[in-house]
Design an enzyme around this catalytic site. Structure first.
Site, PDB file in Angstrom:
ATOM      1  N   ASP A  42       0.871  -1.181   0.000  1.00  0.00           N
ATOM      2  CA  ASP A  42       0.000   0.000   0.000  1.00  0.00           C
ATOM      3  C   ASP A  42       0.910   1.234   0.000  1.00  0.00           C
ATOM      4  OD1 ASP A  42      -3.108   0.706   1.189  1.00  0.00           O
ATOM      5  OD2 ASP A  42      -1.545   2.134   1.632  1.00  0.00           O
TER       6      ASP A  42
ATOM      7  N   ASP B  69      -7.319  -8.842   5.218  1.00  0.00           N
ATOM      8  CA  ASP B  69      -8.411  -8.664   6.173  1.00  0.00           C
ATOM      9  C   ASP B  69      -8.901  -7.239   6.239  1.00  0.00           C
ATOM     10  OD1 ASP B  69      -5.984  -7.652   7.477  1.00  0.00           O
ATOM     11  OD2 ASP B  69      -7.268  -7.428   9.241  1.00  0.00           O
TER      12      ASP B  69
ATOM     13  N   ARG C  71     -10.289 -12.981   5.771  1.00  0.00           N
ATOM     14  CA  ARG C  71      -9.038 -13.553   5.257  1.00  0.00           C
ATOM     15  C   ARG C  71      -9.264 -14.870   4.526  1.00  0.00           C
ATOM     16  NH1 ARG C  71      -4.669 -10.729   7.439  1.00  0.00           N
ATOM     17  NH2 ARG C  71      -4.852 -10.034   9.583  1.00  0.00           N
TER      18      ARG C  71
HETATM   19  P1  IMP Z   1       1.943  -0.497   3.719  1.00  0.00           P
HETATM   20  O1  IMP Z   1       2.984  -0.516   4.791  1.00  0.00           O
HETATM   21  O2  IMP Z   1       1.129   0.764   3.730  1.00  0.00           O
HETATM   22  O3  IMP Z   1       2.508  -0.816   2.330  1.00  0.00           O
HETATM   23  O4  IMP Z   1       0.866  -1.584   4.088  1.00  0.00           O
HETATM   24  C1  IMP Z   1       1.079  -2.888   3.918  1.00  0.00           C
HETATM   25  C2  IMP Z   1       0.182  -3.739   4.786  1.00  0.00           C
HETATM   26  O5  IMP Z   1      -1.077  -3.126   5.088  1.00  0.00           O
HETATM   27  C3  IMP Z   1      -0.138  -4.972   4.015  1.00  0.00           C
HETATM   28  O6  IMP Z   1       0.803  -5.986   4.297  1.00  0.00           O
HETATM   29  C4  IMP Z   1      -1.534  -5.325   4.498  1.00  0.00           C
HETATM   30  O7  IMP Z   1      -1.455  -6.166   5.632  1.00  0.00           O
HETATM   31  C5  IMP Z   1      -2.156  -4.019   4.887  1.00  0.00           C
HETATM   32  N1  IMP Z   1      -3.013  -3.498   3.796  1.00  0.00           N
HETATM   33  C6  IMP Z   1      -2.729  -2.490   2.943  1.00  0.00           C
HETATM   34  N2  IMP Z   1      -3.719  -2.290   2.057  1.00  0.00           N
HETATM   35  C7  IMP Z   1      -4.667  -3.206   2.349  1.00  0.00           C
HETATM   36  C8  IMP Z   1      -5.956  -3.528   1.759  1.00  0.00           C
HETATM   37  O8  IMP Z   1      -6.424  -2.958   0.765  1.00  0.00           O
HETATM   38  N3  IMP Z   1      -6.631  -4.547   2.357  1.00  0.00           N
HETATM   39  C9  IMP Z   1      -6.173  -5.234   3.429  1.00  0.00           C
HETATM   40  N4  IMP Z   1      -4.965  -4.980   4.001  1.00  0.00           N
HETATM   41  C10 IMP Z   1      -4.226  -3.967   3.465  1.00  0.00           C
END
Ligand code: IMP
Ligand code: MG
Length: 176
Positions: A104, A160, A166
Site C-alpha cells: 500500500d 483482512d 481472510r
Molecule cells: P503499507 O505498509 O502501507 O505498504 O501496508 C502494507 C500492509 O497493510 C499490508 O501488508 C496489508 O497487511 C495491509 N493493507 C494495505 N492495504 C490493504 C488492503 O487494501 N486490504 C487489506 N490490508 C491492506
C-alpha cells in the site's frame, strides 16, 4: 448467522488468482534454479498466498516469518510500524525472498528491507501479490508483482479488514 457479503464486490476471482500464482512461481523457479532461497512471509496477510506459492515452487527452500503491526483495525496505515515477531533463522549470505500480500504505502516493505539488509543476505528480492500503483512509495524495486491495482481497499485471499474476510478464496473490494 449467515455472512453478510453485501459490502463485497468481486475483484479477482480464485481461478485468476491461481493462474497468477503459477506464473509467479514459474519465474521464481527459473530465477533461483540451483539455489536454496529462504522465503520470509509477512504475517498475517501473506499466509495464504505464501502457502499457495510455495507448493508451486520446485526448489529446495526454507521458510520463516516476520510479523509487523501498523494498521490496527483501520483502513489507513498509522505510519507507525512495530516489529511483533522477528526472524528465527540466520540469513547472512543467503538468498532471501520476502512475501507480502499487498503493498500500500510501502512503509512496511521499506522497514523490512532495512531490517533484513542489516543481516547481510547475499540477495534480497520481494514478491507481493498486489501492489497499489498510485500510492506505493518505494525507493527500490519489487521484482515479482501479481497485480498492480488502483487505490481500493481489498479483502480476501489472506487480506483482512479488522481481522475478518481472510478466508475468502477470491479478492473483493470492501465498500463502506
Ligand atoms: P503499507 O505498509 O502501507 O505498504 O501496508 C502494507 C500492509 O497493510 C499490508 O501488508 C496489508 O497487511 C495491509 N493493507 C494495505 N492495504 C490493504 C488492503 O487494501 N486490504 C487489506 N490490508 C491492506
Ligand atoms: Mg501484510
Amino acid at each position: 448467522m449467515a455472512r453478510d457479503k453485501s459490502k463485497l464486490k468481486l475483484y479477482i476471482d480464485h481461478r485468476s488468482i491461481d493462474k497468477k500464482v503459477n506464473e509467479l512461481a514459474a519465474r521464481i523457479n527459473k530465477d533461483y534454479k540451483g539455489k536454496v532461497p529462504i522465503f520470509i512471509g509477512v504475517l498475517n496477510g501473506s499466509f495464504i498466498f505464501l502457502s499457495d506459492l510455495l507448493r508451486k515452487v520446485d526448489l529446495d527452500i526454507e521458510v520463516d516469518f516476520l510479523k509487523l503491526s501498523s494498521y490496527g483495525d483501520n483502513k489507513i496505515s498509522s505510519g507507525n510500524i512495530r516489529l511483533l515477531k522477528d526472524l528465527n533463522c540466520p540469513i547472512a549470505d543467503r538468498d532471501i525472498i520476502v512475501v507480502e500480500d499487498i503493498v500500500d504505502s510501502g512503509l512496511s516493505l521499506s522497514f523490512i528491507r532495512d531490517l533484513i539488509s542489516n543481516h547481510k543476505p547475499s540477495s534480497l528480492e520481494f514478491v507481493s501479490f498486489l501492489y497499489k500503483k498510485n500510492i506505493a512509495n518505494l525507493n527500490f524495486k519489487i521484482k515479482y508483482i501479481g497485480y498492480k491495482i488502483p487505490n481500493k481497499f481489498v479483502v480476501g485471499y489472506g487480506l483482512d479488514y479488522a481481522q475478518k474476510y481472510r478466508n475468502l478464496k477470491s479478492i473483493y473490494i470492501l465498500n463502506n
